[in-house]
Design a protein around this motif. Sequence first.
Motif, PDB file in Angstrom:
ATOM      1  N   CYS A 136       0.753  -1.263   0.062  1.00 49.90           N
ATOM      2  CA  CYS A 136       0.002  -0.087  -0.021  1.00 49.90           C
ATOM      3  C   CYS A 136       0.789   1.176   0.011  1.00 49.90           C
ATOM      4  O   CYS A 136       0.669   2.090  -0.466  1.00 49.90           O
ATOM      5  CB  CYS A 136      -0.902   0.089   1.316  1.00 49.90           C
ATOM      6  N   ILE A 140       0.960   4.321  -3.228  1.00 49.38           N
ATOM      7  CA  ILE A 140       0.545   5.724  -2.872  1.00 49.38           C
ATOM      8  C   ILE A 140       1.740   6.392  -2.943  1.00 49.38           C
ATOM      9  O   ILE A 140       1.686   7.589  -3.534  1.00 49.38           O
ATOM     10  CB  ILE A 140      -0.220   5.754  -1.522  1.00 49.38           C
ATOM     11  N   CYS A 141       2.847   6.266  -2.227  1.00 53.60           N
ATOM     12  CA  CYS A 141       4.015   6.958  -2.201  1.00 53.60           C
ATOM     13  C   CYS A 141       4.882   6.907  -3.615  1.00 53.60           C
ATOM     14  O   CYS A 141       5.667   7.963  -3.876  1.00 53.60           O
ATOM     15  CB  CYS A 141       4.866   6.807  -0.944  1.00 53.60           C
ATOM     16  N   PRO A 143       3.964   5.656  -6.952  1.00 61.17           N
ATOM     17  CA  PRO A 143       2.975   5.028  -7.879  1.00 61.17           C
ATOM     18  C   PRO A 143       3.261   4.700  -9.338  1.00 61.17           C
ATOM     19  O   PRO A 143       3.519   3.863 -10.082  1.00 61.17           O
ATOM     20  CB  PRO A 143       1.823   6.048  -8.246  1.00 61.17           C
ATOM     21  N   ILE A 235       2.361   7.159   4.130  1.00 59.16           N
ATOM     22  CA  ILE A 235       1.073   7.100   3.343  1.00 59.16           C
ATOM     23  C   ILE A 235       0.253   8.585   3.682  1.00 59.16           C
ATOM     24  O   ILE A 235      -0.221   9.129   2.846  1.00 59.16           O
ATOM     25  CB  ILE A 235       0.382   5.869   3.417  1.00 59.16           C
ATOM     26  N   SER A 238       1.947  11.379   2.584  1.00 62.15           N
ATOM     27  CA  SER A 238       1.619  11.511   0.905  1.00 62.15           C
ATOM     28  C   SER A 238       0.186  11.834   0.602  1.00 62.15           C
ATOM     29  O   SER A 238       0.209  12.610  -0.404  1.00 62.15           O
ATOM     30  CB  SER A 238       1.934  10.126   0.270  1.00 62.15           C
ATOM     31  N   ILE A 239      -0.612  11.360   1.253  1.00 63.16           N
ATOM     32  CA  ILE A 239      -2.087  11.576   1.009  1.00 63.16           C
ATOM     33  C   ILE A 239      -2.162  12.948   1.121  1.00 63.16           C
ATOM     34  O   ILE A 239      -3.112  13.863   0.356  1.00 63.16           O
ATOM     35  CB  ILE A 239      -2.983  10.614   1.844  1.00 63.16           C
ATOM     36  N   ARG A 248      -7.405  12.356  -2.916  1.00 67.41           N
ATOM     37  CA  ARG A 248      -7.187  12.085  -1.568  1.00 67.41           C
ATOM     38  C   ARG A 248      -8.141  11.138  -0.751  1.00 67.41           C
ATOM     39  O   ARG A 248      -7.770  10.191  -0.203  1.00 67.41           O
ATOM     40  CB  ARG A 248      -7.396  13.418  -0.732  1.00 67.41           C
ATOM     41  N   ALA A 251      -7.327   7.506  -2.065  1.00 65.20           N
ATOM     42  CA  ALA A 251      -6.347   7.174  -1.203  1.00 65.20           C
ATOM     43  C   ALA A 251      -6.525   6.668  -0.072  1.00 65.20           C
ATOM     44  O   ALA A 251      -6.082   5.553   0.423  1.00 65.20           O
ATOM     45  CB  ALA A 251      -5.310   8.040  -1.153  1.00 65.20           C
ATOM     46  N   THR A 254      -8.485   3.409  -0.054  1.00 62.34           N
ATOM     47  CA  THR A 254      -7.625   2.320  -0.337  1.00 62.34           C
ATOM     48  C   THR A 254      -6.888   1.367   0.891  1.00 62.34           C
ATOM     49  O   THR A 254      -7.060   0.253   0.693  1.00 62.34           O
ATOM     50  CB  THR A 254      -6.597   2.660  -1.305  1.00 62.34           C
ATOM     51  N   CYS A 255      -6.688   2.172   1.752  1.00 63.63           N
ATOM     52  CA  CYS A 255      -6.004   1.576   2.791  1.00 63.63           C
ATOM     53  C   CYS A 255      -6.595   1.725   4.218  1.00 63.63           C
ATOM     54  O   CYS A 255      -6.412   1.042   5.345  1.00 63.63           O
ATOM     55  CB  CYS A 255      -4.845   2.423   3.033  1.00 63.63           C
TER      56      CYS A 255
END
Length: 325
Positions: A136, A140-141, A143, A235, A238-239, A248, A251, A254-255
């Motif tokens: 994950c 995200i970080c 891609p 994560i 980064s988001i 946002r 993302a 997703t996690c």
Amino acid sequence: MKIHLFSLKNFNRIMEPGNHSTVTEFILAGLSEQSEFQLPLFLLFLGIYLLTVVVNIGMIILIELSSHLHTPMYFFLSNLSFSDLCHSTVITPKMLVNLVMEKNTISYPECMTQLYFFLIFAISECHMLAAMAYDCYVAICSPLLYSVIMSHHLCFWLTAGVYILGIIGSTIHTVFMLRLLLCKTNVINHYFCDLFPLLELSCSSIYINELLVLFLSAFNILTPTLTILGSYIFIIASILRIHSTEGRGKAFSTCSSHISTVALFFGSLAFMYLQPSTVNSMDQGKVSSVFYTTVVPMLNPLIYSLRNKDVKSALKKILDRQAYS
């Protein structure tokens, strides 16, 4: 109570009568000693187990049949479903049988076998969740580099490493459990053969066993937990840099499901294993054990499927294909 005599020099063979005897058949105390709770508990855990089997097998089949789910994320998810299915199957069927029988017994070989496979899949799941958190993080970080970093080769070896760690940890615990003389009583104060309840039955010194439990539990619980926390720190950072509200939100979606089950799984494990047996209350330990042996294996595929658009889309396509075929 059935007993036979074991030599301390060789626990694998029945030797000449000696000074000690070891129990060869145990009675599992179960979740509750009150008979009026047996049927409701049986129905509850039967429902949970059936749902666990259906959703985990369904998740594995869905990922296998849907070509667009053949990505590292879903590769790990299908392995998590396999681990959850095995983890629950090692514990729950025996518990269900014991809930409807007057005498909740388990033989010594069955008990050691249950302990061995329970530990394999419990330890494997800890590290599998860490591998999923790393996946994950990369998605995200980084891609643009995701397909390069999370190659098929890396995914294979991460998964192999997860199961190898499970086998090594389980083998160590089981071998050191086998060397103990279990002769205090034949009643295990639990609903399955777990480490601390078995150590309570030992007439031998359990000092090394307790050190192993604390050391290996710290490694198998804290190491994945720190990996997951570190991944999510990066994560979240980064988001927060994503300017698009929609991006946002996607993302986070997703996690976010990963975080909830991880907290429940590792929290219940830490409560059970990251404290000395003298401090651990087995009545509280039973409640904690229910979460990581039965509840989490059911919740994992449900949360990942209900919160995941790709999974729902793949399921819809397969159902539509079946409807028109």
